[in-house]
Each structure stands twice: as structure tokens, then as C-alpha cells.
Design an enzyme around this catalytic site. Structure first.
Site, PDB file in Angstrom:
ATOM      1  N   GLY A 223       0.781  -1.242   0.000  1.00 55.50           N
ATOM      2  CA  GLY A 223       0.000   0.000   0.000  1.00 55.50           C
ATOM      3  C   GLY A 223       0.805   1.280   0.000  1.00 55.50           C
ATOM      4  O   GLY A 223       0.346   2.309  -0.495  1.00 55.50           O
TER       5      GLY A 223
ATOM      6  N   ASP B 236      -5.072   1.758  10.449  1.00 57.42           N
ATOM      7  CA  ASP B 236      -6.481   1.403  10.677  1.00 57.42           C
ATOM      8  C   ASP B 236      -6.630   1.059  12.154  1.00 57.42           C
ATOM      9  O   ASP B 236      -6.952   1.922  12.976  1.00 57.42           O
ATOM     10  CB  ASP B 236      -6.845   0.239   9.758  1.00 57.42           C
ATOM     11  CG  ASP B 236      -8.334  -0.055   9.751  1.00 57.42           C
ATOM     12  OD1 ASP B 236      -9.040   0.449  10.648  1.00 57.42           O
ATOM     13  OD2 ASP B 236      -8.808  -0.782   8.866  1.00 57.42           O
TER      14      ASP B 236
ATOM     15  N   LYS C 159      -7.303   6.227  10.479  1.00 53.49           N
ATOM     16  CA  LYS C 159      -8.710   6.014  10.843  1.00 53.49           C
ATOM     17  C   LYS C 159      -8.894   6.172  12.353  1.00 53.49           C
ATOM     18  O   LYS C 159      -7.934   6.051  13.118  1.00 53.49           O
ATOM     19  CB  LYS C 159      -9.152   4.617  10.394  1.00 53.49           C
ATOM     20  CG  LYS C 159      -9.454   4.530   8.902  1.00 53.49           C
ATOM     21  CD  LYS C 159     -10.118   3.203   8.586  1.00 53.49           C
ATOM     22  CE  LYS C 159     -10.636   3.183   7.164  1.00 53.49           C
ATOM     23  NZ  LYS C 159     -11.290   1.893   6.864  1.00 53.49           N
TER      24      LYS C 159
ATOM     25  N   VAL D  24     -12.055   2.666   2.156  1.00 53.73           N
ATOM     26  CA  VAL D  24     -11.339   3.552   1.239  1.00 53.73           C
ATOM     27  C   VAL D  24     -10.436   2.770   0.279  1.00 53.73           C
ATOM     28  O   VAL D  24      -9.886   1.728   0.626  1.00 53.73           O
ATOM     29  CB  VAL D  24     -10.501   4.623   1.988  1.00 53.73           C
ATOM     30  CG1 VAL D  24     -11.389   5.724   2.515  1.00 53.73           C
ATOM     31  CG2 VAL D  24      -9.684   4.006   3.113  1.00 53.73           C
TER      32      VAL D  24
ATOM     33  N   ASP E 268      -6.224  -1.000  -1.719  1.00 51.95           N
ATOM     34  CA  ASP E 268      -6.910  -1.854  -2.686  1.00 51.95           C
ATOM     35  C   ASP E 268      -8.251  -2.362  -2.193  1.00 51.95           C
ATOM     36  O   ASP E 268      -8.544  -2.351  -0.999  1.00 51.95           O
ATOM     37  CB  ASP E 268      -6.039  -3.070  -2.993  1.00 51.95           C
ATOM     38  CG  ASP E 268      -6.021  -4.078  -1.836  1.00 51.95           C
ATOM     39  OD1 ASP E 268      -5.682  -3.665  -0.709  1.00 51.95           O
ATOM     40  OD2 ASP E 268      -6.369  -5.249  -2.054  1.00 51.95           O
TER      41      ASP E 268
HETATM   42  C1  PRP Z   1      -2.808  -2.332   5.284  1.00 53.04           C
HETATM   43  C2  PRP Z   1      -1.979  -1.067   5.443  1.00 53.04           C
HETATM   44  C3  PRP Z   1      -1.285  -1.285   6.737  1.00 53.04           C
HETATM   45  C4  PRP Z   1      -2.274  -2.088   7.536  1.00 53.04           C
HETATM   46  C5  PRP Z   1      -2.998  -1.180   8.453  1.00 53.04           C
HETATM   47  O1  PRP Z   1      -2.021  -3.304   4.692  1.00 53.04           O
HETATM   48  O2  PRP Z   1      -1.098  -0.876   4.378  1.00 53.04           O
HETATM   49  O3  PRP Z   1      -0.091  -2.013   6.565  1.00 53.04           O
HETATM   50  O4  PRP Z   1      -3.205  -2.693   6.619  1.00 53.04           O
HETATM   51  O5  PRP Z   1      -3.897  -1.896   9.244  1.00 53.04           O
HETATM   52  P1  PRP Z   1      -3.843  -1.896  10.842  1.00 53.04           P
HETATM   53  O6  PRP Z   1      -3.553  -0.490  11.299  1.00 53.04           O
HETATM   54  O7  PRP Z   1      -5.233  -2.329  11.215  1.00 53.04           O
HETATM   55  O8  PRP Z   1      -2.805  -2.865  11.284  1.00 53.04           O
HETATM   56  P2  PRP Z   1      -2.553  -4.679   4.123  1.00 53.04           P
HETATM   57  O9  PRP Z   1      -2.337  -5.753   5.150  1.00 53.04           O
HETATM   58  O10 PRP Z   1      -3.968  -4.516   3.620  1.00 53.04           O
HETATM   59  O11 PRP Z   1      -1.551  -4.971   2.929  1.00 53.04           O
HETATM   60  P3  PRP Z   1      -1.306  -4.162   1.560  1.00 53.04           P
HETATM   61  O12 PRP Z   1      -0.593  -2.881   1.913  1.00 53.04           O
HETATM   62  O13 PRP Z   1      -0.450  -5.084   0.769  1.00 53.04           O
HETATM   63  O14 PRP Z   1      -2.655  -3.913   0.926  1.00 53.04           O
END
Ligand code: PRP
Length: 187
Positions: free
Chosen positions: A48, A107, A135, A157, A163
Site C-alpha cells: 500500500g 487502521d 482512521k 477507502v 486496494d
Molecule cells: C494495510 C496497510 C497497513 C495495515 C494497516 O495493509 O497498508 O499495513 O493494513 O492496518 P492496521 O492499522 O489495522 O494494522 P494490508 O495488510 O492490507 O496490505 P497491503 O498494503 O499489501 O494492501
């Protein structure tokens, strides 16, 4: 990809390309001021953070090294469990170094909480955090991000690295997905 390519899959643009650009410029200027000299290693968290890492780093006017990690939360569903698995580790040794983690979103905050501790345990001299988006739930875990782009509501989002089923990361803005898309394709 832009809003036109999304048709009715886009509910609304939450943060425009121009707003992201402006805010990243401000944060980069702050980073230049906070690290006037010495070593600085930017750590992008895949996947991300890729757009933010690229855009932010080009606005920084001091030397930086860039490295990448990929992590995954254990646990079912979309909620982080707080237990993190390293899928791709850093090439760099962070011992004695100033690290700035670049993330797209906080998040629950569990990923960054774990990551900061992990890098400090490896002997990093300092570990700061930049998140483009934050968030409300992030407040529940003690993750003090040093640089935050935007505080956003608890909505689904997409875009600017975020994604849905691996799509929409290449949108230049942050938007919300129309409910019919994830209600049909999700679950
Ligand atoms: C998302 C984002 C953070 C994490 C945040 O990554 O990039 O790394 O989730 O969530 P949290 O604060 O609840 O721990 P994801 O695991 O979706 O992987 P990606 O970046 O490859 O989409």
C-alpha cells in the site's frame, strides 16, 4: 486509472490528487526540518505504501536511503490481529540508524505498533512513522504517528495504494467504493 474509469464503482472522492500532493509537500518539508543532517532510512511497507513512498521521497530535499518490507497480519477477516508475519524483510541493517516508516493507512494501528517495536528491537536509533491516512480506531492502540496526512472517517477507502481485492491501488486519489461493488464481490 481515474474516476472516469471507475464508473459507478466509485462512491465519492474523499481526498483529491491535488490535496494529496499538497499535504505530502508539507510533510516532506517537515521531514527536511526534522532531519537537517545525518542518516535517514525510509522504510515503505508493501504494497500500500508504494505510491506515497515514491511521491514523498521526491519531495524530500536531503539524502535518503529507501528500503521495503512486506508484512501480513495473522487472523481472519479484514481486522488485524496484532500478530504480524514478515513476508519480505529489509535488505538494510537498521542497527544505529534513523528510520522513518512510510505507510498508506493506520487502521487498527496494530501493524505499525508491531513494526516500530520490531525495528527498535533490531537496534534502530530512532523509528518515526508517517501515515498518509489515519482512521479513528488507531487511537485505541498506542501508535503515535509523527506525520499524518489526513484523519479520515471509518469508511471503506481505496486508491493511492489502497486496494479492494488487489484493484484500485493505482488511483491517484483516495475514494470510497460504492457499496454494490463490495457487497457483490466481497464475502
Ligand atoms: C494495510 C496497510 C497497513 C495495515 C494497516 O495493509 O497498508 O499495513 O493494513 O492496518 P492496521 O492499522 O489495522 O494494522 P494490508 O495488510 O492490507 O496490505 P497491503 O498494503 O499489501 O494492501
Amino acid at each position: 486509472m481515474d474516476a472516469n474509469d471507475m464508473g459507478n464503482a466509485l462512491e465519492k472522492v474523499l481526498i483529491s490528487e491535488e490535496e494529496l500532493d499538497q499535504r505530502l509537500s508539507e510533510l516532506a518539508a517537515q521531514i527536511d526540518r526534522d532531519y537537517p543532517e545525518g542518516d535517514l532510512l525510509l522504510v515503505g511497507v508493501l504494497k500500500g505504501a508504494a505510491p506515497a513512498m515514491v511521491d514523498l521521497s521526491r519531495k524530500i530535499h536531503r539524502p535518503v536511503e529507501m528500503d521495503w518490507m512486506a508484512v501480513s497480519s495473522y487472523g481472519a477477516g479484514t481486522k488485524s490481529s496484532g500478530v504480524v508475519r514478515i513476508l519480505k524483510d529489509l535488505d538494510a541493517d537498521v542497527h544505529g540508524r534513523n528510520v522513518l516508516i512510510v505507510e498508506d493507512i493506520i487502521d487498527s494501528g496494530l501493524t505499525l505498533h508491531w513494526l516500530r517495536e520490531n525495528l527498535l528491537n533490531r537496534g534502530a536509533k530512532s523509528v518515526s512513522i508517517l501515515a498518509v491516512l489515519r482512521k479513528p480506531d488507531a487511537a485505541k492502540v498506542a501508535v503515535d504517528a509523527n506525520y499524518v496526512g489526513f484523519d479520515i472517517p471509518n469508511e471503506f477507502v481505496i486508491g493511492y495504494g489502497l486496494d479492494f481485492a488487489e484493484d484500485y491501488r493505482h488511483l491517484p486519489f483516495v475514494g470510497t467504493l460504492a457499496r454494490h461493488v463490495y457487497e457483490v464481490e466481497g464475502e
